[in-house]
Scaffold this active site. Structure first.
Site, PDB file in Angstrom:
ATOM      1  N   ASP A 120       9.764   5.516 -10.597  1.00 29.68           N
ATOM      2  CA  ASP A 120       9.352   6.066 -11.887  1.00 29.68           C
ATOM      3  C   ASP A 120      10.079   7.368 -12.217  1.00 29.68           C
ATOM      4  O   ASP A 120      10.333   7.665 -13.385  1.00 29.68           O
ATOM      5  CB  ASP A 120       7.836   6.290 -11.909  1.00 29.68           C
ATOM      6  CG  ASP A 120       7.066   4.999 -12.142  1.00 29.68           C
ATOM      7  OD1 ASP A 120       7.721   3.946 -12.300  1.00 29.68           O
ATOM      8  OD2 ASP A 120       5.827   5.035 -12.154  1.00 29.68           O
ATOM      9  N   SER A 139       0.810  -1.210   0.000  1.00 31.07           N
ATOM     10  CA  SER A 139       0.000   0.000   0.000  1.00 31.07           C
ATOM     11  C   SER A 139       0.855   1.278   0.000  1.00 31.07           C
ATOM     12  O   SER A 139       1.495   1.590  -0.999  1.00 31.07           O
ATOM     13  CB  SER A 139      -0.953  -0.039   1.195  1.00 31.07           C
ATOM     14  OG  SER A 139      -1.948   0.943   1.066  1.00 31.07           O
ATOM     15  N   LYS A 143      -0.789  -4.274  -3.136  1.00 32.15           N
ATOM     16  CA  LYS A 143      -2.095  -3.745  -2.710  1.00 32.15           C
ATOM     17  C   LYS A 143      -2.256  -2.350  -3.313  1.00 32.15           C
ATOM     18  O   LYS A 143      -1.740  -1.372  -2.796  1.00 32.15           O
ATOM     19  CB  LYS A 143      -2.197  -3.677  -1.188  1.00 32.15           C
ATOM     20  CG  LYS A 143      -3.532  -3.148  -0.697  1.00 32.15           C
ATOM     21  CD  LYS A 143      -3.570  -3.084   0.814  1.00 32.15           C
ATOM     22  CE  LYS A 143      -4.886  -2.501   1.305  1.00 32.15           C
ATOM     23  NZ  LYS A 143      -5.037  -1.067   0.970  1.00 32.15           N
TER      24      LYS A 143
END
Length: 456
Positions: free
Chosen positions: A308, A297, A322
């Site tokens: 990224d 999460s 998740k």
């Protein structure tokens, strides 16, 4: 055959619900067929309840039956949606504020089985060796297959000092094993930090709670006091997540621009884009982020954003996966509904739901097998003994009452040096046991060396 009075009342309630549903459906342009299906399903529910009330072998607690129906309805949606009683709601508030009582393991329902997401560091579950992915098949002898998430949480928690037995099945085992754990107050110390080597710091975030961002800022300031910070290892292993805003804010500390995470749901209010703000260039050091299968999460949001944007190298093993956001909706009399309202996406637009964040460098943790099982020897090896710790040690006469040493400042520096030696010993032991941490430190130093060579 006359209808039970409770059934008549429930039918009235369902008629009211139906009217609300039909009103909402017109706004949402639902088809007539969907409206008829909804009415038929509600009518079926009322008929089933009538039959239960009239023919079930024992007298039925209608409140218990309706709660069971609500739980069944929510568990059919996904593993993270759940109904919370007032007691459950209070427990959730305590947990996000910093502490709770239990065995210290984050749980979820995966493929219909109660599963350990991650043990919290230093808790009974962690000390007993519970691992991410362990299936909890029984709690105090009761099968968990029929439990919803909140029921399982309630059984695992309890008064300090009481015991709970959980039956664990692990993929490598032929048969399940029982673990009896003693419940403790679980203080959720969100952030810990230390200096690994001059210029290289380490920050561990165990979960995201209300004070996490503030604590990370303080940790960074503490690391900078000792040396110019050239590189940082951010440890998110076995971090089950927590508050979304805190995961976003922590990511923001290390990014100057760009998207951190995007959430997408059915309605406009769930379509949100969280972006980074300029930090003034203060956090430009090299970074390695440690993750594993227990990182879930919020920790996946941080790792995904830094990966990224090529702000950090992600090292370890694939994360839990998740990728959904839960909203807690209050209900009357202190109860609440924990409902999945959106999915989140990394800056590149990828959903990590059920796939996880794949590290840039796959480095499995290699457990260290102790050379001795002798507890006394192991304890002695991990304890620093000095002259002053020995029984009947000779006193330093220069420190007698009334005597003022000429080199008080030097004595103070000596004590600081002793403390630093202790810190170095602790770091050395940690690096010796943790091959992922060792690899991360080597990478950080290599990045700095390459940068220096480029400028030369």
């Amino acid at each position: 055959m006359h209808s039970h009075p409770l059934t008549i009342m429930i039918r009235s309630i369902f008629t009211l619900i139906l009217c609300c549903c039909l009103s909402v459906s017109s706004v949402l342009a639902e088809t007539d067929k969907q409206e008829r299906d909804l009415y038929r399903d509600l009518e079926t529910f009322a008929n089933v309840l009538t039959l239960i009330q009239q023919y079930y072998v024992d007298e039925v607690d209608s409140g218990k039956v309706l709660t069971g129906a609500i739980n069944g309805m929510l568990s059919s949606l996904d593993p993270h949606s759940a109904y919370m009683t007032a007691e459950d709601f209070r427990a959730l508030e305590e947990e996000t504020s910093g502490s709770f009582t239990g065995i210290g393991v984050e749980i979820s329902i995966r493929d219909g089985v109660l599963t350990a997401v991650t043990p919290i560091e230093g808790t009974p579950a962690d000390r007993q060796g519970i691992q991410p992915g362990d299936q909890i098949v029984r709690i105090n002898g009761k099968l968990t297959k029929t439990m919803n998430l909140m029921e399982a949480v309630k059984m695992l928690r309890g008064e300090v000092g009481t015991k709970v037995t959980i039956t664990i099945h692990r993929k490598q085992w032929k048969t399940p094993k029982d673990y009896t754990l003693t419940r403790e107050a679980i203080p959720l110390v969100s952030v810990n930090s230390m200096v690994l080597e001059p210029g290289y710091g380490y920050i561990r975030i165990s979960n995201f709670q209300t004070s996490t961002t503030k604590d990370v800022v303080s940790a960074l300031a503490g690391l900078r006091k000792k040396e110019r910070l050239q590189g940082l290892i951010l440890d998110l292993r076995n971090n089950p997540g927590g508050l979304l805003d805190q995961a976003v804010n922590v990511s923001d500390l290390f990014l100057d621009k760009g998207v951190i995470v995007t959430t997408k749901g059915r309605f406009k209010e769930e379509q949100m884009v969280f972006e980074a703000h300029p930090t003034g260039g203060g956090n430009t050091f090299s970074m390695v982020v440690l993750v594993n299968s227990g990182s879930a999460s919020g920790s996946e949001i941080v790792a995904g954003a830094l990966q990224d944007h090529k702000r950090a190298i992600i090292l370890g093993t694939t994360t839990f996966g998740k990728g959904s956001v839960q909203t807690v909706l209050p209900l009357p009399e202190g109860a609440g509904l924990r409902l999945t309202t959106a999915k989140y996406y990394t800056p590149s637009g990828d959903s990590i739901q059920a796939t996880g964040i794949k590290p840039d460098m796959i480095v499995p943790l290699v457990p260290v097998i102790p050379e001795t099982e002798n507890v006394t020897e192991a304890a002695a090896a991990n304890t620093t003994i000095r002259e002053k710790d020995l029984p009947n040690h000779l006193k330093n006469e220069t420190l007698a009452p009334g005597y003022r040493p000429a080199k008080e400042k030097e004595m103070g520096n000596q004590e600081e040096n002793f403390q630093r030696v202790d810190e170095i010993e602790q770091v050395s032991k940690r690096l010796e046991k943790d091959n992922q941490l060792r690899t991360a430190l080597i990478i950080l130093k290599s990045l700095d060396f390459a940068a220096d060579q480029a400028t030369d």
